[in-house]
Motif scaffolding. Structure first.
Motif, mmCIF file in Angstrom:
data_model
loop_
_atom_site.group_PDB
_atom_site.id
_atom_site.type_symbol
_atom_site.label_atom_id
_atom_site.label_comp_id
_atom_site.label_asym_id
_atom_site.label_seq_id
_atom_site.Cartn_x
_atom_site.Cartn_y
_atom_site.Cartn_z
ATOM 1 N N GLY A 426 -8.179 -0.084 -7.133
ATOM 2 C CA GLY A 426 -7.338 0.190 -6.878
ATOM 3 C C GLY A 426 -7.201 1.829 -6.695
ATOM 4 O O GLY A 426 -5.587 2.229 -5.950
ATOM 5 N N ARG A 429 -6.512 3.745 -0.738
ATOM 6 C CA ARG A 429 -5.526 3.072 0.166
ATOM 7 C C ARG A 429 -4.857 3.595 1.256
ATOM 8 O O ARG A 429 -5.821 5.381 0.947
ATOM 9 N N LEU A 434 -5.038 -1.777 0.684
ATOM 10 C CA LEU A 434 -6.142 -1.187 -0.562
ATOM 11 C C LEU A 434 -7.987 -1.488 0.011
ATOM 12 O O LEU A 434 -8.077 -2.002 -0.089
ATOM 13 N N VAL A 599 -7.208 -4.829 1.221
ATOM 14 C CA VAL A 599 -6.529 -5.732 1.147
ATOM 15 C C VAL A 599 -5.071 -5.731 0.880
ATOM 16 O O VAL A 599 -4.494 -4.476 0.418
ATOM 17 N N SER A 601 -1.512 -4.780 0.197
ATOM 18 C CA SER A 601 -1.035 -4.503 -0.737
ATOM 19 C C SER A 601 0.594 -5.845 -0.909
ATOM 20 O O SER A 601 1.357 -5.814 -2.137
ATOM 21 N N THR A 714 -8.360 -3.880 -5.689
ATOM 22 C CA THR A 714 -6.843 -4.255 -6.663
ATOM 23 C C THR A 714 -7.002 -4.072 -7.493
ATOM 24 O O THR A 714 -6.066 -4.357 -8.856
ATOM 25 N N LEU A 732 -1.498 -9.014 -7.537
ATOM 26 C CA LEU A 732 -1.386 -6.935 -7.675
ATOM 27 C C LEU A 732 0.152 -6.617 -7.616
ATOM 28 O O LEU A 732 0.492 -5.691 -7.360
#
Length: 733
Positions: A426, A429, A434, A599, A601, A714, A732
């Motif tokens: 995580g 970004r 992510l 991914v 968020s 994540t 998340l």
């Protein structure tokens, strides 16, 4: 006299290395490619014979029960309808692959929703389809029909040949500083071949000719003869082109039996093509699985224990069960080991081989667990795997024939830029996205299957290959031509390959990633026989003969091959079969996957941004077709990881998403630019070509790399595949 080779030991010489034509391994185009892209390649339902009728299958609408009767009269009165085939012969369940006998069963028993129970034959497809849709069934429905893996009433079988243990896994788990004990689930998958099953049956007296879409003709011939109760010599199968199989066409399916019975009864050719919905319901699915994996490691990350228990599903009475744990016994070290396997007997479409049966789902779960162990130990995932590569097969204490996993891991990590990965989940970004990197190992067992082929060097100096081998989109026409061209010193354009006819020498068939090596070796041996005959004519030793560019070179002589033939053809026959070598060493193929995902968020959407696969599969016979197979396997992996799952109604087990609108295969927008690197390898234990299977290696663990990348992006660990947004999003939050 046929050149025969039984693989009892490693081959002493790499004969292909001694050849001079220089076409083996080259990324050559498929010789039949132009026919396929222009629509001139003849598939099963192309070029129907004159007077051919059309048949459409009728499906059961209950999960379990007994057929009592059909309303045949009302359908037979419809315009164009010629027959309704609904007797005991048709209900018989044919064998599914490798010439197994059809299991004994009550011929009126229904075992799953969608089971084929009748065939309507008419002058046109539309007339037959209408009749099939309105044919009413009288069925005695059974109430005791477990339809899911979780149903407590489902019978659980424990096959003795799929259980093994050594040491004490429980003690290892208690004593180890780092352990993983987690359960992973995978859903059923559909083969989803582009060409549906199709068969056209024609009888001449007592002899049946079936043009069909199948992978393993010599076995399929035996299966069809068994299902019809006739002699195998009275069956001829034709399948020169097959539009994909992925395991679904290993064994005969209901349309073949139905077409043969209808054609015999009507005295005319009958063609039966499955609809896409038929494909999903009537053929085979990959079993859903529940896998408990236990890992125990010491302070250095060295595995001291591995446990892998699998629960799979199939119909009552079916012999096949997904070999989920196939690679676990040899992939990593660990003195304390336990393998368990159970089969839940449920009433769904029968499960069977789908591309890379076993490792596709088994290695995927294992590689997610290994990633979890790496996180627990605080060791880089590549390094953890490298530390746990065994020196020999831990389960059998025999050496590996060759072992390229370390090289695949190192090569992939360097090429992908793995050293730049942020190990903390995580932390990377880009706006609301992510970003994460993940990796996994690849492993697949390697096999050799008995195979035969003949090669004729014609008086014109051209070569013709004949074998009942199939090309299911994997490049068989190309690689067999390259083997013969290399061995006989010919341009590949001077080699004609004839496939897909049981009148030709019986081959291994296409399946299990064994086709290229097995049938390629048969062609190689046939060419060796031809070379020996040329040596006899030239009065020289085989090691002194060089064939190149249609000429023979012996000492200071360079002679056109056509002059040596002197107006005669030379024929060679090759025959290879497995032997003691497969018990002396562990044969397998290896690789690695690296993936980058993004991914969202906010929505939980996952996008694969780039992916790399590095693979070692012995000598590569054609770099272009091999790379294509790996690309396809990795695309399979993207589907497994993110979108593909068969959904079943919990009331009767019927497949809800039985078409491509609802069964979500990855499409162009889902697939990034995938990179493939093929490592140089030779394996003298595999076969005289020193080539190994590659078709299925590309999927074995591919999904795990993506799931592991999601975790790195994540911190969300998905153990229930696929990683759809409803599973990602809650983590998340």
């Amino acid at each position: 006299m046929a050149a025969h080779h039984k693989m009892d030991d490693r081959v002493g010489r790499d004969r292909l290395e001694e050849m001079a034509q220089g076409v083996i391994g080259e990324p050559l185009d498929r010789p039949e490619g132009e026919l396929k892209v222009s629509g001139r390649a003849t598939y099963a339902m192309d070029g129907l014979p004159a007077g051919c009728r059309h048949g459409v299958l009728v499906r059961s609408t209950v999960a379990k029960g007994r057929l009592r009767a059909f309303d045949v009269d009302s359908v037979e009165r419809l315009p164009g309808v010629r027959a309704v085939i609904a007797d005991d012969r048709f209900i018989k369940n044919p064998a599914q692959g490798m010439a197994g006998k059809a299991p004994a069963q009550d011929t009126r028993e229904i075992l799953f929703f969608g089971q084929p129970v009748a065939l309507v034959v008419a002058d046109t497809f539309e007339q037959a389809r209408h009749g099939a849709q309105i044919l009413r069934q009288e069925v005695e429905r059974a109430e005791d029909a477990p339809v899911s893996l979780d149903d407590p009433t489902a019978q659980l079988d424990t096959p003795s040949n799929k259980q093994s243990s050594s040491g004490d896994i429980d003690a290892a788990m208690r004593a180890s500083p780092f352990t993983i004990d987690a359960t992973y689930t995978t859903p059923g998958h559909a083969s989803a071949a582009m060409e549906p099953h199709a068969s056209v049956a024609t009888w001449e007296d007592e002899r049946l000719t079936l043009q069909a879409s199948y992978q393993m003709l010599r076995y399929n011939r035996a299966e069809l003869a068994d299902a019809l109760g006739i002699e195998e010599d009275n069956v001829r199968l034709l399948a020169p082109y097959v539009g994909g199989g992925f395991g679904s066409k290993l064994g005969i399916a209901p349309e073949a039996v139905a077409a043969a019975i209808a054609s015999k009864e009507l005295g005319t050719p009958v063609g039966v093509a499955m609809t896409r919905q038929n494909e999903f319901e009537m053929v085979l699915r990959r079993s859903d699985t529940r896998q408990r994996i236990r890992l125990a490691a010491d302070e250095t990350g060295r595995l001291i224990g591995i446990g892998h228990d699998a629960l799979v599903t199939n119909l009552p009475g079916e012999k096949f069960s997904e070999p989920v744990t196939q690679a676990t016994p040899f992939l990593y070290c660990g003195d304390n080991r336990a393998i368990g396997h159970k089969i839940a007997r449920i009433h769904r479409t029968p499960s069977g081989s789908v591309r890379a049966p076993g490792e596709a789902v088994g290695v995927t779960a294992l590689e997610i667990a290994i990633d979890e162990l790496a996180a627990a130990c605080g060791i880089d995932p590549v390094e953890l795997r490298r530390r746990n590569i065994p020196d020999q097969d831990p389960s059998k204490e025999i050496p590996f024939s060759s072992h390229m996993l370390a090289k695949a891991l190192e090569t992939g990590a360097a090429r992908f830029g793995w050293s730049k990965r942020n190990a903390s989940p995580g932390e990377v970004r880009e706006g609301e996205w992510l970003i994460g990197l993940g990796m996994a190992s690849a492993a697949r067992v390697n096999m050799l299957i008995e195979s035969k082929a003949s090669v004729t060097l014609t008086k014109q100096g051209r070569a013709t290959i004949e074998t009942d081998m199939t090309d299911i989109g994997t490049g068989t026409y190309a690689i067999l031509g390259q083997v013969a061209a290399e061995m006989l010193g010919l341009p590949v354009t001077d080699v004609e390959t004839r496939l897909g006819d049981t009148n030709l020498p019986p081959a291994s068939g296409s399946g299990g990633s064994f086709g290229a090596a097995s049938n390629g070796t048969a062609v190689f041996l046939a060419c060796e026989e031809i070379r020996q005959q040329l040596c006899t004519k030239l009065d020289c030793n085989p090691e002194d003969l060089t064939l190149k560019d249609r000429h023979a070179v012996v000492g200071n002589r360079r002679i056109p091959v056509v002059d040596i033939l002197n107006g005669e053809d030379i024929r060679g026959e090759g025959h290879v079969e497995p032997g003691e070598a497969e018990d002396k060493v562990r044969q397998a193929t290896y690789g690695s996957y690296f993936a980058e995902v993004a991914v969202n968020s906010v929505t939980g959407e996952v996008r694969v941004r780039r992916m790399l696969g590095v693979f070692a599969a012995g000598r590569i016979l054609n770099a272009k077709t091999a790379r294509s197979q790996c690309l396809g396997g990795m695309t399979f992996g993207i589907g497994m990881a993110l979108t593909e799952e068969l959904l079943h109604d919990p009331r009767d087990g019927h497949i809800v998403n039985r078409d491509f609108a609802e069964y979500h295969l990855p499409v162009n927008a889902d697939v990034p630019q995938i990179e493939v690197e093929l490592l140089e390898e030779r394996d003298a234990w595999a076969n005289p070509l020193q080539a190994k299977g590659i078709g299925e290696l590309g999927i074995c663990g591919a999904a795990a790399a993506i799931l592991n990348a999601i975790y790195n992006a994540t911190g969300v660990r998905i153990r229930d595949l696929p990683a759809t947004v409803d599973k990602v999003l809650p983590g998340l939050a």
